[in-house]
Design an enzyme around this catalytic site. Structure first.
Site, PDB file in Angstrom:
ATOM      1  CD  GLU A  42      -3.205  -1.391   0.371  1.00  0.00           C
ATOM      2  OE1 GLU A  42      -3.445   0.600  -0.401  1.00  0.00           O
ATOM      3  OE2 GLU A  42      -3.398  -1.383  -0.719  1.00  0.00           O
ATOM      4  CD  GLU A  51      -5.068   8.737  -2.661  1.00  0.00           C
ATOM      5  OE1 GLU A  51      -5.497   9.444  -3.112  1.00  0.00           O
ATOM      6  OE2 GLU A  51      -5.745   9.145  -1.662  1.00  0.00           O
ATOM      7  CG  ASN A  89     -13.129   4.553   6.050  1.00  0.00           C
ATOM      8  OD1 ASN A  89     -13.662   3.169   6.755  1.00  0.00           O
ATOM      9  ND2 ASN A  89     -13.332   4.728   5.103  1.00  0.00           N
TER      10      ASN A  89
END
Length: 375
Positions: free
Chosen positions: A228, A237, A275
């Site tokens: 990831e 990100e 989340n």
């Protein structure tokens, strides 16, 4: 609007939504040191087999310590706690809060697996719940049960240490030297100390079952987070154009940190306002209002990764933790993390990348990777 996990840190990432709220700590305690073989807890009392009766189904309770065989427990390192020749067992293999514990013939089931953590919790990993004194009642003969881990005094125990600790001061099955070998180019943000500090949030993680299973779970987690984050290189990100897309205004709490504040961060690239809210509630950290903690505090970042691993199924049918401790195999961890985009032939190259990382890490840890590696 999709709520499934997406691509890696280089692309779009989302996590599945399941609240696993953890109660706020009611007490801060340092349990008394137990005598060899005893498990002591609330009010300095002992885990006791009622009436010293070895029959299946006998209640396990809290009682004044008296040095008898009914209070002498062994922790042989196979994940069981034993007294009178039988195992501490969750009644009927239950996972609900309030399920009682009992003495029962040792049978190798998940109902008899217990992880004794450095934080003095005794956790049944199948339920991901703690051994608990019912009602926080220190009276003799109070029944013991499992309950959502809260950090309360009625869930803190001093238990016999298991054999074969391996000499790693952190207590984690991966040493710091092995961690550095696994991630030779890692970002310094992803520190070993941050990871080990986060372990107390989910004491069953890499602390369940045999040494083989513990190492396989640790390797599986590290392989997936490596994939990831480009080998623990990326903290956030990389595609900033995605940042404004992770705010779901239909949620009643909205996006108090801003439209573009909920982009992917950390080892599992936590994203979306819902989340951050779910993870923050579970961990007792206000991530909805301060999502930047995930990129500024190493331990918080690791905790969000462990939150997903231990409590979320994503597009899969089980949590990654349960996949590893119950023998479903590494492939099911891939499915629970990104199965909707990678499994069932959707992106075999990405699956292979994860499997390659897992095989490399298990080799470093000196453990077999097991079966069922693909999804």
């Amino acid at each position: 609007m999709s709520r499934l996990r997406g691509r890696s840190a280089l692309g779009r990432l989302t996590l599945g939504v399941v609240l696993a709220a953890v109660l706020s700590a009611l007490f801060t305690v340092v349990p008394a040191q137990a005598a060899t073989g005893q498990i002591t807890g609330l009010a300095g009392k002992c885990v006791d087999v009622a009436g010293a009766n070895s029959a299946n189904g006998t209640a396990v309770q809290l009682y004044d310590c008296n040095g008898t065989a009914a209070q002498t427990w062994s922790n042989s390192g196979d994940g069981t706690l034993r007294a009178l020749g039988k195992c501490l067992d969750v009644t009927s293999g239950g996972t609900a809060d309030g399920t009682t514990v009992q003495l029962y013939d040792c049978n190798g089931t998940a109902a008899q697996q217990w992880a004794v953590s450095s934080a003095n919790d005794i956790v049944n990993p199948q339920a991901n719940k703690c051994l608990d004194v019912t009602g926080n009642n220190s009276a003799n003969a109070t029944r013991l049960q499992i309950w959502t881990c809260s950090g309360g005094a009625n869930q803190k125990w001093s238990a016999p240490a298991s054999g074969g600790g391996g000499g790693n001061p952190s207590g984690f099955v991966v040493s710091e030297a092995q961690f550095n070998q696994i991630f030779p180019s890692r970002n310094s943000f992803y520190s070993y100390s941050g990871l080990t500090a986060a372990l107390s949030a989910y004491p069953g993680f890499a602390n369940t079952g045999s040494d083989t299973v513990k190492k396989q779970e640790a390797a599986a987690f590290l392989a997936n987070v490596s994939h990831e984050t480009g080998g623990l290189v990326y903290v956030v990100e990389q595609n900033t154009a995605n940042y404004p897309t992770y705010c779901d205004w239909s949620q009643p709490y909205g996006c108090p940190a801003g439209q573009a504040a909920y982009y992917g961060r950390g080892p599992i690239q936590l994203s979306w306002n819902f989340n951050y809210k779910a993870a923050g509630d579970a961990l007792g950290i206000d991530l909805l209002n301060n999502p930047w903690l995930v990129q500024n505090d190493s331990a918080v970042a690791w905790k969000t990764g462990l939150w997903y691993w231990n409590t979320q199924s994503g597009p899969g049918t089980m949590t990654p933790h349960n996949a590893m401790v119950n023998g479903a195999g590494f492939g099911q961890t891939i499915r629970s993390i990104n199965g909707s985009l990678e499994c069932d032939g959707r992106n075999p190259a990405q699956v292979q990348s994860r499997v390659d990382a897992y095989n490399r890490i298990t080799s470093i840890l000196g453990v077999s990777p097991g079966s069922n590696l693909y999804c």
